[in-house]
Write a protein that holds these residues in place. Structure first.
Motif, PDB file in Angstrom:
ATOM      1  N   SER A  56       9.061  -3.350 -42.242  1.00  0.00           N
ATOM      2  CA  SER A  56      10.073  -4.081 -41.472  1.00  0.00           C
ATOM      3  C   SER A  56      11.462  -3.873 -42.060  1.00  0.00           C
ATOM      4  CB  SER A  56       9.733  -5.578 -41.452  1.00  0.00           C
ATOM      5  OG  SER A  56       8.509  -5.804 -40.794  1.00  0.00           O
ATOM      6  N   HIS A  57      11.533  -3.860 -43.376  1.00  0.00           N
ATOM      7  CA  HIS A  57      12.827  -3.652 -44.032  1.00  0.00           C
ATOM      8  C   HIS A  57      13.393  -2.274 -43.686  1.00  0.00           C
ATOM      9  CE1 HIS A  57      15.978  -4.098 -46.998  1.00  0.00           C
ATOM     10  NE2 HIS A  57      15.600  -2.965 -47.579  1.00  0.00           N
ATOM     11  N   LYS A  58      12.538  -1.264 -43.690  1.00  0.00           N
ATOM     12  CA  LYS A  58      12.997   0.087 -43.346  1.00  0.00           C
ATOM     13  C   LYS A  58      13.465   0.148 -41.887  1.00  0.00           C
ATOM     14  CE  LYS A  58      12.035   1.829 -47.367  1.00  0.00           C
ATOM     15  NZ  LYS A  58      13.159   2.122 -48.303  1.00  0.00           N
ATOM     16  N   LEU A  59      12.727  -0.514 -41.004  1.00  0.00           N
ATOM     17  CA  LEU A  59      13.122  -0.527 -39.593  1.00  0.00           C
ATOM     18  C   LEU A  59      14.434  -1.274 -39.399  1.00  0.00           C
ATOM     19  CD1 LEU A  59       9.630  -1.241 -37.984  1.00  0.00           C
ATOM     20  CD2 LEU A  59      10.891   0.909 -37.874  1.00  0.00           C
ATOM     21  N   LEU A  60      14.599  -2.365 -40.119  1.00  0.00           N
ATOM     22  CA  LEU A  60      15.828  -3.141 -40.000  1.00  0.00           C
ATOM     23  C   LEU A  60      17.022  -2.338 -40.510  1.00  0.00           C
ATOM     24  CD1 LEU A  60      16.892  -5.933 -39.154  1.00  0.00           C
ATOM     25  CD2 LEU A  60      16.577  -6.673 -41.528  1.00  0.00           C
ATOM     26  N   GLN A  61      16.801  -1.584 -41.580  1.00  0.00           N
ATOM     27  CA  GLN A  61      17.855  -0.716 -42.114  1.00  0.00           C
ATOM     28  C   GLN A  61      18.073   0.525 -41.247  1.00  0.00           C
ATOM     29  OE1 GLN A  61      16.413   0.068 -46.142  1.00  0.00           O
ATOM     30  NE2 GLN A  61      18.162  -1.097 -46.934  1.00  0.00           N
ATOM     31  N   ARG A  62      17.081   0.800 -40.376  1.00  0.00           N
ATOM     32  CA  ARG A  62      17.101   2.012 -39.546  1.00  0.00           C
ATOM     33  C   ARG A  62      17.144   3.269 -40.408  1.00  0.00           C
ATOM     34  NH1 ARG A  62      21.555  -0.756 -35.593  1.00  0.00           N
ATOM     35  NH2 ARG A  62      20.120  -2.202 -34.568  1.00  0.00           N
ATOM     36  N   SER A  63      16.471   3.164 -41.533  1.00  0.00           N
ATOM     37  CA  SER A  63      16.470   4.288 -42.473  1.00  0.00           C
ATOM     38  C   SER A  63      15.199   4.261 -43.309  1.00  0.00           C
ATOM     39  CB  SER A  63      17.685   4.219 -43.396  1.00  0.00           C
ATOM     40  OG  SER A  63      17.633   5.260 -44.353  1.00  0.00           O
ATOM     41  N   CYS A  64      14.518   5.406 -43.344  1.00  0.00           N
ATOM     42  CA  CYS A  64      13.363   5.590 -44.229  1.00  0.00           C
ATOM     43  C   CYS A  64      13.429   7.008 -44.767  1.00  0.00           C
ATOM     44  CB  CYS A  64      12.051   5.379 -43.470  1.00  0.00           C
ATOM     45  SG  CYS A  64      10.574   5.591 -44.503  1.00  0.00           S
ATOM     46  N   HIS A 108      18.258   2.764 -31.562  1.00  0.00           N
ATOM     47  CA  HIS A 108      18.319   1.419 -32.123  1.00  0.00           C
ATOM     48  C   HIS A 108      17.404   0.479 -31.348  1.00  0.00           C
ATOM     49  CE1 HIS A 108      22.482   2.038 -34.248  1.00  0.00           C
ATOM     50  NE2 HIS A 108      21.544   2.886 -34.647  1.00  0.00           N
ATOM     51  N   GLU A 109      17.304   0.691 -30.036  1.00  0.00           N
ATOM     52  CA  GLU A 109      16.450  -0.167 -29.221  1.00  0.00           C
ATOM     53  C   GLU A 109      14.993  -0.051 -29.656  1.00  0.00           C
ATOM     54  OE1 GLU A 109      15.115  -0.795 -24.535  1.00  0.00           O
ATOM     55  OE2 GLU A 109      16.162   1.018 -25.165  1.00  0.00           O
ATOM     56  N   GLN A 110      14.543   1.191 -29.873  1.00  0.00           N
ATOM     57  CA  GLN A 110      13.166   1.390 -30.310  1.00  0.00           C
ATOM     58  C   GLN A 110      12.914   0.743 -31.664  1.00  0.00           C
ATOM     59  OE1 GLN A 110      13.483   5.812 -29.306  1.00  0.00           O
ATOM     60  NE2 GLN A 110      11.279   5.489 -29.290  1.00  0.00           N
ATOM     61  N   LEU A 111      13.808   0.978 -32.613  1.00  0.00           N
ATOM     62  CA  LEU A 111      13.607   0.463 -33.965  1.00  0.00           C
ATOM     63  C   LEU A 111      13.695  -1.054 -34.000  1.00  0.00           C
ATOM     64  CD1 LEU A 111      15.598   3.147 -35.994  1.00  0.00           C
ATOM     65  CD2 LEU A 111      13.146   3.059 -35.517  1.00  0.00           C
ATOM     66  N   ASP A 112      14.610  -1.618 -33.243  1.00  0.00           N
ATOM     67  CA  ASP A 112      14.725  -3.080 -33.212  1.00  0.00           C
ATOM     68  C   ASP A 112      13.486  -3.702 -32.574  1.00  0.00           C
ATOM     69  OD1 ASP A 112      17.177  -2.897 -34.392  1.00  0.00           O
ATOM     70  OD2 ASP A 112      18.332  -3.168 -32.537  1.00  0.00           O
ATOM     71  N   CYS A 113      12.984  -3.073 -31.527  1.00  0.00           N
ATOM     72  CA  CYS A 113      11.791  -3.585 -30.870  1.00  0.00           C
ATOM     73  C   CYS A 113      10.575  -3.474 -31.797  1.00  0.00           C
ATOM     74  CB  CYS A 113      11.540  -2.815 -29.578  1.00  0.00           C
ATOM     75  SG  CYS A 113      10.264  -3.536 -28.524  1.00  0.00           S
ATOM     76  N   ALA A 114      10.477  -2.354 -32.519  1.00  0.00           N
ATOM     77  CA  ALA A 114       9.384  -2.189 -33.476  1.00  0.00           C
ATOM     78  C   ALA A 114       9.463  -3.242 -34.578  1.00  0.00           C
ATOM     79  CB  ALA A 114       9.425  -0.790 -34.085  1.00  0.00           C
ATOM     80  N   TYR A 115      10.666  -3.518 -35.031  1.00  0.00           N
ATOM     81  CA  TYR A 115      10.864  -4.544 -36.062  1.00  0.00           C
ATOM     82  C   TYR A 115      10.377  -5.899 -35.562  1.00  0.00           C
ATOM     83  CZ  TYR A 115      13.359  -7.962 -38.934  1.00  0.00           C
ATOM     84  OH  TYR A 115      13.675  -9.044 -39.721  1.00  0.00           O
ATOM     85  N   GLN A 116      10.720  -6.259 -34.334  1.00  0.00           N
ATOM     86  CA  GLN A 116      10.313  -7.552 -33.777  1.00  0.00           C
ATOM     87  C   GLN A 116       8.789  -7.634 -33.646  1.00  0.00           C
ATOM     88  OE1 GLN A 116      12.221 -10.128 -33.378  1.00  0.00           O
ATOM     89  NE2 GLN A 116      14.093  -9.002 -33.943  1.00  0.00           N
ATOM     90  N   ILE A 117       8.167  -6.538 -33.282  1.00  0.00           N
ATOM     91  CA  ILE A 117       6.704  -6.529 -33.155  1.00  0.00           C
ATOM     92  C   ILE A 117       6.051  -6.765 -34.509  1.00  0.00           C
ATOM     93  CG2 ILE A 117       4.721  -5.032 -32.691  1.00  0.00           C
ATOM     94  CD1 ILE A 117       6.271  -3.853 -30.374  1.00  0.00           C
ATOM     95  N   LEU A 118       6.534  -6.071 -35.531  1.00  0.00           N
ATOM     96  CA  LEU A 118       5.950  -6.250 -36.867  1.00  0.00           C
ATOM     97  C   LEU A 118       6.170  -7.658 -37.395  1.00  0.00           C
ATOM     98  CD1 LEU A 118       6.603  -2.910 -38.812  1.00  0.00           C
ATOM     99  CD2 LEU A 118       4.654  -3.599 -37.415  1.00  0.00           C
ATOM    100  N   LYS A 119       7.321  -8.220 -37.132  1.00  0.00           N
ATOM    101  CA  LYS A 119       7.605  -9.570 -37.632  1.00  0.00           C
ATOM    102  C   LYS A 119       6.726 -10.608 -36.938  1.00  0.00           C
ATOM    103  CE  LYS A 119      10.128 -10.451 -40.342  1.00  0.00           C
ATOM    104  NZ  LYS A 119       9.961 -10.445 -41.820  1.00  0.00           N
ATOM    105  N   ALA A 120       6.261 -10.303 -35.735  1.00  0.00           N
ATOM    106  CA  ALA A 120       5.452 -11.265 -34.981  1.00  0.00           C
ATOM    107  C   ALA A 120       3.949 -11.080 -35.204  1.00  0.00           C
ATOM    108  CB  ALA A 120       5.767 -11.144 -33.492  1.00  0.00           C
TER     109      ALA A 120
END
Length: 675
Positions: free
Chosen positions: A402-410, A426-438
């Motif tokens: 989630s941290h990597k997705l939030l930073q948009r960098s790995c 950014h839309e894809q990464l933000d959506c992926a971040y929300q899925i992992l957090k939930a």
């Protein structure tokens, strides 16, 4: 002679090898993506490069062009063609290498299935994608067709042509047995006990001997008697058999066939490029034990793929990407148990398992390489060996990813200054971040991998039950009495261990499966193979070693249609010269390597379990177990935390293998049929 020990696949880099999750284990995680069988990816090493000077860097990190003069060929059939780049330098055309492997094929898996394989590639893809479609094999139709062909070939007006193919048949048989021995010994190097080879060769010679009468080679008298007696037995009792049983069996078996795969033509680098040396130094310091174990024994590769970032586009055919597949495989093979659990948990989120439910058109949010990369970084930078609970590993990975997705960098694990998330919006990464957090790691996920298969089984069971219910008890008694007499007449082995009624049903249903809708194929077979004047025929090309059991002969006769068709198609080809194709040693070694991987129990055990257990647990004349009591319960519902690192089934793995062995020894004629 003692048994040989299994030889691991050789991953030095100059032979073909299987890559990706097929050999990195834990295929069971793909159940969450509704996949029974893991894709099969094969690296095909076409040549090698010895000098860094052969590589021309591009503006995209990890992508290069290749000077043509610096490429050394390994495979004779490799297509290595030059094309000038924008600067006039002759470079290797990567697209041409891939196009060589992009072809459509059809192959048989007799007597049940046939597969049509369609392959495609393009300049922006790293591989040749393979898609196979498996159909039920219509052995009865094929048998009728080849019998009619044989009948036509034996007509007097076809005598000149028949004499030609008869000689070719003899040449083929004389060459086939040495070739088969070499083939089995090749596999035996890594897979089988040496004691198995003589029995496999003997079995092959018996079934090939059955094809002799098609080309005026007599069967041995003992073989003739056995076949006549078995077909007499079949003619008398074929009303007790139905082709539906083995048709249903073949439908279940098709679930064990892989339907997707990739062939990845590549070139081996026999050096470590300068831009990879920072990784090597970091790896040596962080994981010195693995460095000494892995790095000296493997290498990198490059694969043809356009980065979609470089100009001019006229050079896109010439671009290659670094590949670390061999290194990634060895890292996976050397994971600790906790690293395996971590990887199993993380792979749950690959692909469709992490797409937003309300937007199915949005591309896959979390690429599989991101999953692999996060596991590699965590294994290197975190001490996870002391963590005992899968839930702790799950939360650790979710936080890290989630941290990597939030930073948009790995960062890429092997290449410096390369962000593997850069291609994603950014839309894809933000959506992926929300899925992992939930994510609720304790929530049980319903799996759908068995739904269609179980519906098919229920329908087949109804038909089989209806068929058996109309058979009279006196018919079963009569067939067993005749079977006892059959064994005495032909001196077949009777060790008292077999269920005679089960054996009868086994034989009758095998033979009826290839007899045709009008049940006339075996009648035509008799006319051509048993009832002709043999006075001018030649002797059999094979020995007189007898067939020990009626069921063994039934199996051989069931396969006969495919073997006859294969042989006749081969010798009817004007280009056939009686000699087997001569393969390069590099291709032979690569074939051995790939077979070693694909036939390992741990490679296909979950495919066997998932595809073959349902028919044996959902039997005719039996009540299905409640889901929570079934051995397949964890194939229907489970959480992301369950079944790691070996998957659903018995744990530890040794017990798992014993269970698989017991499963494979069972057959479709179980007591529920016979009572």
């Amino acid at each position: 002679m003692g048994a040989s020990h299994p030889t691991p696949a050789i991953i030095t880099g100059d032979q073909a090898f299987v890559t990706g999750s097929t050999v990195e284990k834990q295929q069971y995680v793909r159940h969450f993506a509704n996949e029974i069988i893991q894709d099969i990816d094969i690296m095909i090493v076409e040549g090698y490069i010895e000098s860094f000077e052969t590589l021309i860097p591009t503006t995209a990190p990890g992508f290069v062009q290749v000077k043509f003069d610096g490429v050394q060929r390994l495979r004779k059939e490799a297509v290595l063609e030059a094309k000038e780049n924008i600067r006039g330098v002759a470079c290797l055309n990567g697209l041409k290498i891939k196009e060589k492997h992009a072809k459509n094929e059809e192959c048989d898996a007799p007597p049940f299935s046939t597969a049509k394989i369609h392959s495609t590639t393009e300049v922006g893809k790293a591989s040749v994608a393979l898609v196979s479609h498996v159909d039920i094999y219509h052995s009865d139709q094929q048998f009728r067709q080849i019998l009619n062909t044989i009948k036509w070939q034996q007509q007097p007006e076809q005598e000149p042509y028949f004499q030609q193919i008869k000689q070719k048949y003899k040449d083929c048989c004389l060459q086939f047995m040495p070739f088969l021995k070499q083939f089995l010994e090749l596999l035996n190097t890594s897979l089988f006990q040496s004691l198995m080879i003589p029995s496999e060769i003997a079995a092959a010679s018996k079934i090939i001997a059955l094809t002799g009468p098609a080309y005026n080679h007599r069967l041995h008298k003992s073989h003739q008697q056995q076949i006549r007696s078995l077909l007499d037995f079949y003619d008398k009792h074929k009303q007790l058999a139905t082709p539906k049983i083995y048709k249903a069996f073949s439908q279940h078996g098709n679930y064990a066939f892989p339907t997707l795969g990739d062939n990845v033509p590549c070139l081996q680098l026999r050096f470590w490029p300068d831009d990879i040396k920072p990784f090597l130094e970091r790896f040596r310091q962080q994981r010195p034990f693995l460095y000494e174990k892995i790095i000296p024994s493997t290498s990198m590769h490059i694969i043809a793929k356009w980065s979609d970032k470089t100009l001019p586009e006229s050079d896109k055919d010439l671009e290659f990407r670094y590949s670390f597949s061999a290194l990634e495989r060895l890292l996976a093979e050397n994971r600790t148990r906790n690293e395996e659990v971590l990887n199993g948990i993380a792979r749950y989120f690959v692909g469709d398992a992490c797409k937003p439910e309300d937007n199915s058109e949005l591309p896959v949010l979390i690429p599989s390489y991101f999953i692999k990369t996060t596991v590699l970084w965590m294994s290197e930078t975190m001490n996870i060996s002391e963590i005992n609970e899968p839930s702790q590993l799950a939360r650790l990975w979710l936080d890290f990813a989630s941290h990597k997705l939030l930073q948009r960098s790995c960062p890429h694990y092997f290449i410096e200054k390369l962000n593997i998330l850069e291609p994603y919006s950014h839309e894809q990464l933000d959506c992926a971040y929300q899925i992992l957090k939930a994510v609720d790691i304790n929530e049980s996920t319903p799996l759908k991998i068995l739904n269609h298969q179980q519906q098919l089984i229920e329908q087949n069971n109804k038909e089989i039950e209806q068929f058996f219910r109309q058979i009279k008890v006196r018919d079963f008694r009569a067939v067993v009495e005749d079977y006892t007499q059959l064994k005495k007449e032909c001196c077949w082995i009777d060790d008292g261990k077999e269920n005679d009624l089960r054996e009868c049903l086994f034989i009758l249903n095998r033979l009826v499966y290839v007899d045709g809708w009008d049940k006339q194929n075996w009648t035509l077979f008799r006319q051509l193979f048993l009832d002709q004047d043999e006075s001018n025929w030649d002797a059999s090309l094979f020995g007189e070693e007898g067939i020990k059991k009626p069921s063994e002969l039934a199996v051989q006769l069931m396969f006969l249609s495919n073997l006859l068709t294969t042989i006749n198609n081969g010798i009817s080809n004007p280009t056939f010269n009686g000699q087997p194709h001569q393969y390069d040693q590099i291709d032979v070694d690569g074939f051995r390597n790939v077979c070693t991987d694909l036939l390992k129990p741990e490679t296909h055990e979950h495919a066997i379990i998932t595809s073959q257990i349902p028919p044996f647990l959902q039997l005719p004349f039996s009540e299905n177990q409640p889901d929570e009591m079934s051995p397949l319960a964890q194939h229907k519902n489970r959480t992301v935390l369950e079944c790691h690192p070996h998957g659903p089934g018995t744990d530890p793995l040794d017990d798992h293998k014993q269970f698989l062995s017991e499963l494979q020894q069972r057959d479709i004629f179980l007591p529920q049929y016979l009572t």
